[in-house]
Design a protein around this motif. Structure first.
Motif, PDB file in Angstrom:
ATOM      1  N   PRO A   1       0.806  -1.224   0.000  1.00  0.00           N
ATOM      2  CA  PRO A   1       0.000   0.000   0.000  1.00  0.00           C
ATOM      3  C   PRO A   1       0.839   1.275   0.000  1.00  0.00           C
ATOM      4  CG  PRO A   1      -0.086  -1.072   2.153  1.00  0.00           C
ATOM      5  CD  PRO A   1       0.575  -2.033   1.206  1.00  0.00           C
ATOM      6  N   VAL A   2       2.014   1.225   0.615  1.00  0.00           N
ATOM      7  CA  VAL A   2       2.866   2.416   0.639  1.00  0.00           C
ATOM      8  C   VAL A   2       3.309   2.781  -0.766  1.00  0.00           C
ATOM      9  CG1 VAL A   2       5.079   3.353   1.407  1.00  0.00           C
ATOM     10  CG2 VAL A   2       3.651   2.065   3.005  1.00  0.00           C
ATOM     11  N   MET A   3       3.764   1.792  -1.527  1.00  0.00           N
ATOM     12  CA  MET A   3       4.221   2.068  -2.883  1.00  0.00           C
ATOM     13  C   MET A   3       3.061   2.448  -3.806  1.00  0.00           C
ATOM     14  SD  MET A   3       7.505   2.031  -3.139  1.00  0.00           S
ATOM     15  CE  MET A   3       7.490   2.879  -1.557  1.00  0.00           C
ATOM     16  N   LYS A   4       1.906   1.833  -3.594  1.00  0.00           N
ATOM     17  CA  LYS A   4       0.738   2.217  -4.386  1.00  0.00           C
ATOM     18  C   LYS A   4       0.412   3.687  -4.198  1.00  0.00           C
ATOM     19  CE  LYS A   4      -1.763  -2.178  -4.828  1.00  0.00           C
ATOM     20  NZ  LYS A   4      -2.978  -2.954  -4.409  1.00  0.00           N
ATOM     21  N   ALA A   5       0.584   4.160  -2.973  1.00  0.00           N
ATOM     22  CA  ALA A   5       0.254   5.553  -2.677  1.00  0.00           C
ATOM     23  C   ALA A   5       1.344   6.527  -3.113  1.00  0.00           C
ATOM     24  CB  ALA A   5      -0.006   5.712  -1.182  1.00  0.00           C
ATOM     25  N   ASN A   6       2.598   6.070  -3.145  1.00  0.00           N
ATOM     26  CA  ASN A   6       3.704   7.001  -3.350  1.00  0.00           C
ATOM     27  C   ASN A   6       4.273   7.030  -4.755  1.00  0.00           C
ATOM     28  OD1 ASN A   6       4.758   8.333  -0.644  1.00  0.00           O
ATOM     29  ND2 ASN A   6       4.002   6.305  -0.124  1.00  0.00           N
ATOM     30  N   LEU A   7       4.179   5.932  -5.481  1.00  0.00           N
ATOM     31  CA  LEU A   7       4.741   5.941  -6.832  1.00  0.00           C
ATOM     32  C   LEU A   7       3.862   6.775  -7.763  1.00  0.00           C
ATOM     33  CD1 LEU A   7       5.883   2.230  -7.354  1.00  0.00           C
ATOM     34  CD2 LEU A   7       7.298   4.227  -6.798  1.00  0.00           C
ATOM     35  N   LYS A   8       4.476   7.733  -8.428  1.00  0.00           N
ATOM     36  CA  LYS A   8       3.741   8.610  -9.342  1.00  0.00           C
ATOM     37  C   LYS A   8       4.048   8.307 -10.809  1.00  0.00           C
ATOM     38  CE  LYS A   8       2.269  10.699  -5.690  1.00  0.00           C
ATOM     39  NZ  LYS A   8       0.906  10.386  -5.184  1.00  0.00           N
ATOM     40  N   GLN A   9       5.252   7.812 -11.087  1.00  0.00           N
ATOM     41  CA  GLN A   9       5.655   7.600 -12.485  1.00  0.00           C
ATOM     42  C   GLN A   9       6.067   6.152 -12.760  1.00  0.00           C
ATOM     43  OE1 GLN A   9       7.949  11.217 -14.128  1.00  0.00           O
ATOM     44  NE2 GLN A   9       8.444  11.296 -11.935  1.00  0.00           N
ATOM     45  N   ALA A  10       6.674   5.494 -11.795  1.00  0.00           N
ATOM     46  CA  ALA A  10       7.116   4.115 -11.995  1.00  0.00           C
ATOM     47  C   ALA A  10       5.938   3.156 -11.919  1.00  0.00           C
ATOM     48  CB  ALA A  10       8.165   3.747 -10.947  1.00  0.00           C
ATOM     49  N   GLU A  11       6.117   1.983 -12.510  1.00  0.00           N
ATOM     50  CA  GLU A  11       5.088   0.933 -12.477  1.00  0.00           C
ATOM     51  C   GLU A  11       5.318   0.027 -11.272  1.00  0.00           C
ATOM     52  OE1 GLU A  11       3.932  -3.128 -14.986  1.00  0.00           O
ATOM     53  OE2 GLU A  11       5.148  -1.550 -15.924  1.00  0.00           O
ATOM     54  N   LEU A  12       4.242  -0.352 -10.604  1.00  0.00           N
ATOM     55  CA  LEU A  12       4.338  -1.239  -9.447  1.00  0.00           C
ATOM     56  C   LEU A  12       4.096  -2.679  -9.873  1.00  0.00           C
ATOM     57  CD1 LEU A  12       4.610  -1.552  -6.348  1.00  0.00           C
ATOM     58  CD2 LEU A  12       2.119  -1.314  -6.214  1.00  0.00           C
ATOM     59  N   MET A  13       5.000  -3.583  -9.475  1.00  0.00           N
ATOM     60  CA  MET A  13       4.852  -5.011  -9.746  1.00  0.00           C
ATOM     61  C   MET A  13       4.608  -5.739  -8.420  1.00  0.00           C
ATOM     62  SD  MET A  13       7.717  -7.802 -11.029  1.00  0.00           S
ATOM     63  CE  MET A  13       7.770  -7.301 -12.757  1.00  0.00           C
ATOM     64  N   LEU A  14       3.488  -6.457  -8.317  1.00  0.00           N
ATOM     65  CA  LEU A  14       3.207  -7.262  -7.136  1.00  0.00           C
ATOM     66  C   LEU A  14       3.739  -8.673  -7.366  1.00  0.00           C
ATOM     67  CD1 LEU A  14      -0.430  -6.211  -6.139  1.00  0.00           C
ATOM     68  CD2 LEU A  14       1.754  -5.356  -5.270  1.00  0.00           C
ATOM     69  N   VAL A  15       4.625  -9.104  -6.509  1.00  0.00           N
ATOM     70  CA  VAL A  15       5.252 -10.413  -6.640  1.00  0.00           C
ATOM     71  C   VAL A  15       4.549 -11.390  -5.701  1.00  0.00           C
ATOM     72  CG1 VAL A  15       7.388 -11.723  -6.444  1.00  0.00           C
ATOM     73  CG2 VAL A  15       7.445  -9.331  -7.198  1.00  0.00           C
ATOM     74  N   LYS A  16       4.069 -12.488  -6.274  1.00  0.00           N
ATOM     75  CA  LYS A  16       3.389 -13.509  -5.486  1.00  0.00           C
ATOM     76  C   LYS A  16       4.186 -14.803  -5.528  1.00  0.00           C
ATOM     77  CE  LYS A  16      -1.197 -11.526  -6.344  1.00  0.00           C
ATOM     78  NZ  LYS A  16      -2.586 -11.774  -6.839  1.00  0.00           N
ATOM     79  N   LEU A  17       4.237 -15.467  -4.390  1.00  0.00           N
ATOM     80  CA  LEU A  17       4.950 -16.741  -4.315  1.00  0.00           C
ATOM     81  C   LEU A  17       4.373 -17.738  -5.306  1.00  0.00           C
ATOM     82  CD1 LEU A  17       5.204 -16.997  -0.416  1.00  0.00           C
ATOM     83  CD2 LEU A  17       6.985 -16.286  -2.015  1.00  0.00           C
ATOM     84  N   PRO A  18       5.198 -18.587  -5.933  1.00  0.00           N
ATOM     85  CA  PRO A  18       6.593 -18.879  -5.584  1.00  0.00           C
ATOM     86  C   PRO A  18       7.621 -17.944  -6.217  1.00  0.00           C
ATOM     87  CG  PRO A  18       5.891 -20.362  -7.305  1.00  0.00           C
ATOM     88  CD  PRO A  18       4.691 -19.531  -6.950  1.00  0.00           C
ATOM     89  N   ASN A  19       7.174 -16.936  -6.980  1.00  0.00           N
ATOM     90  CA  ASN A  19       8.144 -15.980  -7.522  1.00  0.00           C
ATOM     91  C   ASN A  19       8.727 -15.149  -6.386  1.00  0.00           C
ATOM     92  OD1 ASN A  19       7.666 -16.802 -10.154  1.00  0.00           O
ATOM     93  ND2 ASN A  19       5.994 -15.353 -10.443  1.00  0.00           N
TER      94      ASN A  19
END
Length: 284
Positions: free
Chosen positions: A177-195
């Motif tokens: 949630p912190v990165m979702k709220a703070n990133l303005k230009q970069a893309e957010l990647m959610l990593v789920k196990l087993p990755n």
């Protein structure tokens, strides 16, 4: 006909009375969790169940370096919360039994009574606090960035939130949630196990991943390809605590007493020093 109706009515009344007597408040009904361990019973609390069973069921994330890390080579568990959970169980006169979970699912484990307590550096966030209860905090960390030593353009924190950048976070962690709220230009990647976040950065699919102080120690100790970028300003300080299901104030009070005791008598700091976590200990 009237006599048969009276007997039927009487039977119905007697049946309802019997059912009501079985459901009186305070009656005890044993339960068994899906993990096979006896759950807390109606009319009793976790302390009673723990003493009766002789076990303290502790939810952990077994890949949390320095906190609750299971060595893949020998299966041994280590970390500050392995040490402290063992001490807590000893105080209660029982043995710890560890239940593997993740940051994305531990609230489900607690609410389903598959563990008595989550002891693996759980960050206190509003979304989690809406579901479970937290003890007094014992650690506090900001967010750290990890990239490769050879990345051509990420040299400082200011290089991260740029167009075309991909920032990875582990799904379910407080960094999400912190990165979702703070990133303005970069893309957010959610990593789920087993990755893993490391794999995404090493492969080039992500430029950087976000983690906390304990996990950054794992990177520094084990990944010769990686570079940790500490925040040059406060990003999002998060306090870590132990978590329990709501509804058992006596159990939470006992946990708070344990946290206060280990702060006062030095056990918390001693355990933190053993895993190089003393910079993030909350001593008061």
């Amino acid at each position: 006909m009237q006599l048969s109706v009276s007997f039927g009515a009487l039977a119905l009344i007697l049946g309802l009375f019997a059912a009501g007597a079985q459901a009186q408040p305070g009656s005890v009904t044993s339960s068994v969790t899906s993990a096979g361990a006896p759950g807390a019973t109606a009319g009793s609390g976790h302390l009673e169940r723990i003493k009766a069973s002789g076990t303290l069921r502790v939810c952990i994330w077994p890949d949390y370096y320095g906190i609750s890390f299971r060595n893949p080579k020998n299966g041994e568990l280590s970390g500050i919360d392995e040490v402290l959970s063992a001490q807590f169980a000893r105080e209660l006169g029982v043995k710890p039994v560890y239940v593997d979970t993740t940051f994305a699912t531990f609230t489900d484990e607690l609410l389903a009574d598959r563990c008595d307590i989550a002891m693996f550096g759980v960050g206190i966030t509003p979304s989690r606090a809406a579901l479970v209860k937290f003890s007094q905090p014992y650690l506090r960390s900001d967010i750290y960035a990890v990239t490769t030593k050879t990345h051509p353009s990420i040299k400082s924190w200011d290089d991260i939130d740029k167009p075309g950048r991909v920032v990875a976070v582990q799904a379910g962690t407080f960094m999400e949630p912190v990165m979702k709220a703070n990133l303005k230009q970069a893309e957010l990647m959610l990593v789920k196990l087993p990755n893993t976040r490391e794999r995404e950065v090493q492969s080039g699919r992500a430029d950087v991943f976000m983690t906390d102080y304990p996990y950054s120690r794992r990177v520094l100790d084990n990944a010769d390809w990686a570079r940790v970028i500490p925040p040059d300003r406060q990003v999002s300080l998060v306090s870590y605590a132990y978590a329990v299901a709501p509804g058992d104030d006596a159990w939470l009070a006992r946990i708070d007493k344990f946290v206060a005791d280990i702060k006062r008598d030095g056990r918390l700091m001693n355990a933190a020093k053993a895993f190089k976590l003393e910079p993030i200990v909350i001593t008061q």
